[in-house]
Design an enzyme around this catalytic site. Structure first.
Site, PDB file in Angstrom:
ATOM      1  N   HIS A 265       0.865  -1.178   0.000  1.00 18.20           N
ATOM      2  CA  HIS A 265       0.000   0.000   0.000  1.00 18.20           C
ATOM      3  C   HIS A 265       0.904   1.231   0.000  1.00 18.20           C
ATOM      4  O   HIS A 265       1.723   1.407   0.903  1.00 18.20           O
ATOM      5  CB  HIS A 265      -0.911  -0.041   1.242  1.00 18.20           C
ATOM      6  CG  HIS A 265      -1.830   1.137   1.330  1.00 18.20           C
ATOM      7  ND1 HIS A 265      -2.243   1.662   2.522  1.00 18.20           N
ATOM      8  CD2 HIS A 265      -2.410   1.889   0.363  1.00 18.20           C
ATOM      9  CE1 HIS A 265      -3.038   2.701   2.286  1.00 18.20           C
ATOM     10  NE2 HIS A 265      -3.153   2.838   0.991  1.00 18.20           N
ATOM     11  N   ASP A 266       0.749   2.091  -0.998  1.00 14.02           N
ATOM     12  CA  ASP A 266       1.665   3.234  -1.151  1.00 14.02           C
ATOM     13  C   ASP A 266       1.735   4.122   0.082  1.00 14.02           C
ATOM     14  O   ASP A 266       2.791   4.670   0.417  1.00 14.02           O
ATOM     15  CB  ASP A 266       1.297   4.055  -2.405  1.00 14.02           C
ATOM     16  CG  ASP A 266      -0.148   4.549  -2.434  1.00 14.02           C
ATOM     17  OD1 ASP A 266      -0.923   4.228  -1.507  1.00 14.02           O
ATOM     18  OD2 ASP A 266      -0.503   5.265  -3.391  1.00 14.02           O
TER      19      ASP A 266
HETATM   20  C1  LFR Z   1      -3.247   6.855  -1.639  1.00 14.15           C
HETATM   21  C2  LFR Z   1      -4.233   5.734  -1.406  1.00 14.15           C
HETATM   22  C3  LFR Z   1      -4.953   5.868  -0.110  1.00 14.15           C
HETATM   23  C4  LFR Z   1      -6.227   5.167  -0.405  1.00 14.15           C
HETATM   24  C5  LFR Z   1      -6.515   5.740  -1.748  1.00 14.15           C
HETATM   25  C6  LFR Z   1      -7.447   5.006  -2.608  1.00 14.15           C
HETATM   26  O1  LFR Z   1      -2.667   6.733  -2.905  1.00 14.15           O
HETATM   27  O2  LFR Z   1      -3.619   4.478  -1.482  1.00 14.15           O
HETATM   28  O3  LFR Z   1      -4.264   5.352   1.003  1.00 14.15           O
HETATM   29  O4  LFR Z   1      -7.220   5.401   0.520  1.00 14.15           O
HETATM   30  O5  LFR Z   1      -5.245   5.813  -2.376  1.00 14.15           O
HETATM   31  O6  LFR Z   1      -6.976   3.786  -2.931  1.00 14.15           O
END
Ligand code: LFR
Length: 468
Positions: A228-229
């Site tokens: 997760h980024d």
């Molecule tokens: C940020 C992110 C957030 C998530 C949103 C939608 O890039 O990963 O953490 O809530 O995108 O996926």
């Protein structure tokens, strides 16, 4: 060691070659591309084009020199469904789409929070799955996140990591395994979900044909990073103590803190804050707010003016003259962002921005208001105050944002690194291969090697740079 970090955002993707050892962290080569959507399928990603762009970028980056490992992180929520032979059943949906509006109302918030640590929200993986057809679900042999789908194409291994699993609204944070009950409710069996690996472990090796295609050594390992980024960006936050607030500001802004404890479900009810998982089981307690999406959608339409010129002009304007509610649901996926923002300022402040610079100022000031509101709500919920705000991600490149945030929050903002997800990704690869011991060492390394811009509540005549 040399890490190839692949960081996929909902707006753009980046592939970089990053050198990491105990005293150095340097991005050597970096190639960006726009994340491709597929018009012929409506609100979907063009995953095949994404693979082509990504492989092309990876090949260019690998031309720069050696690669010891590869890691992939990506935005949350979106996924691909594979049939038994491993091919995608359809192009993956984009979360920014009206098809899921209101779907989260089918969930009980307390129950969902109690099992998963997160709240039901319309574009979560679970809510998106509720809109899939029965036919598609019955053909599904495996669900993978966008990042894990890329990893699967590169290695043949289907797996994920705790950070991504915890965002899906389908993962039991107590047993650290997929919730069979929640999966049954969306129409999937437990066997359709990938193995969940700890962040910072080796998943497998690149397939021989991928090594050939990229020009990297045979048997190059692919590391399970924080997929997760946001979790990846938090690893690269140059914090020197525990009492910091992070704002990871890219397309979205995630405002939160790290904690060894989760906020209990009844306490978090109705607050919008979630407990997601970071590295080594840490909880990341944060709330989503609109981020640079609002600005980028406007800049993307104003192709005849440079974004930098507009941001500089906006920075010279008085603060807080024109604000709007940046959480208005109409901003989620509008046809025409500038027109909608003008409408919102008319509704809220009685007039429309006089020009583009004033609209940019209005966007920044409105984002800052929402960030400060989130900080206040978070601190009221936790009963403690963060000493410093670390602003990381694309937003850290905008002095106008750093300064307005410091002033409105009444505390120091340390802005940077801009490419936090990418660096967190590279650092976790270095950790898996033994070059960096733990998160504290990762942070110390970021702090020693990357420039952070310091903004104080009272603007300084010459803003200080914390240069390594
Ligand atoms: C940020 C992110 C957030 C998530 C949103 C939608 O890039 O990963 O953490 O809530 O995108 O996926």
């Amino acid at each position: 060691m040399h890490a190839m970090a692949i960081d996929l955002g909902a707006t753009s993707g980046r592939v970089a070659r990053v050198y990491v050892d105990e005293s150095e962290l340097t991005v050597l080569d970096l190639v960006r591309f726009a994340t491709p959507t597929s018009d012929s399928h409506g609100a979907r990603w063009d995953f095949e084009k994404l693979m082509t762009l990504l492989l092309d970028a990876a090949r260019q980056v690998a031309d720069g020199g050696p690669i010891d490992s590869v890691g992939i992180d990506a935005w949350g929520a979106d996924y691909g469904l594979l049939e038994r032979n491993g091919s995608l059943i359809e192009a993956p949906f984009r979360y920014r789409d009206a098809r899921t509006v209101g779907v989260s109302r089918r969930y009980d918030e307390l129950r969902t929070r109690t099992i998963t640590g997160v709240m039901p929200h319309d574009f979560s993986t679970a809510c998106q799955l509720l809109t899939e057809s029965e036919r598609t679900l019955s053909r599904t042999a495996m669900l993978l996140s966008i990042g894990d789908l890329v990893a699967y194409r590169l290695t043949g291994h289907a797996a994920t990591d705790c950070s991504w699993a915890s965002t899906t609204q389908l993962f039991d944070v107590h047993s650290l395994s997929w919730s069979t009950d929640l999966l049954a409710e969306v129409g999937l069996g437990r066997d359709a979900m990938p193995e969940v690996q700890p962040c910072g472990t080796v998943r497998g090796e690149l397939l021989p044909q991928v090594c050939d295609q990229l020009g990297v050594a045979g048997r190059t390992p692919l590391v399970t990073v924080a997929g997760h980024d946001t979790a990846s960006a938090i690893v690269a936050t140059p914090a020197s103590s525990d009492d910091f607030i992070y704002i990871s500001c890219g397309t979205w802004a995630l405002i939160g803190v790290e904690s060894n404890e989760r906020v209990l479900a009844d306490r978090a009810l109705g607050t919008g804050f979630v407990n997601e998982l970071g590295v080594d089981g840490v909880s990341t307690i944060h709330r989503n707010a609109a981020g640079l999406w609002l600005l980028n959608e406007c800049l993307g339409r104003w192709t005849d003016t440079s974004g930098d010129t507009l941001l500089a002009a906006a920075a010279a304007l008085p603060v807080g003259q024109l604000v709007f509610d940046s959480e208005d649901p109409r901003l989620f996926a509008p046809e025409d962002m500038p027109t909608l923002i003008a409408e919102l300022t008319r509704e809220g402040a009685g007039r429309v921005p006089a020009n583009r610079a004033e609209m940019v100022r209005a966007i920044i000031d409105s984002l800052v208001l929402a960030f400060v509101r989130a900080i206040e709500d978070l601190e009221a919920m936790l009963g403690r105050r963060g000493a410093v705000i670390h602003l990381v991600g694309g937003g850290a490149a905008l002095p106008i944002l750093g300064q307005a945030l410091a002033a409105a929050a009444g505390r120091t903002v340390l802005a940077g690194p801009v490419e936090a997800s990418l660096l967190g990704n590279a650092l976790l690869q270095a950790r898996a291969l033994g070059s960096v011991p733990d998160t504290a060492a990762c942070r110390a390394l970021v702090s020693r090697t990357q420039t952070a811009h310091r903004y104080e509540p009272e603007p300084q005549p010459n803003p200080r740079e914390d240069t390594p």
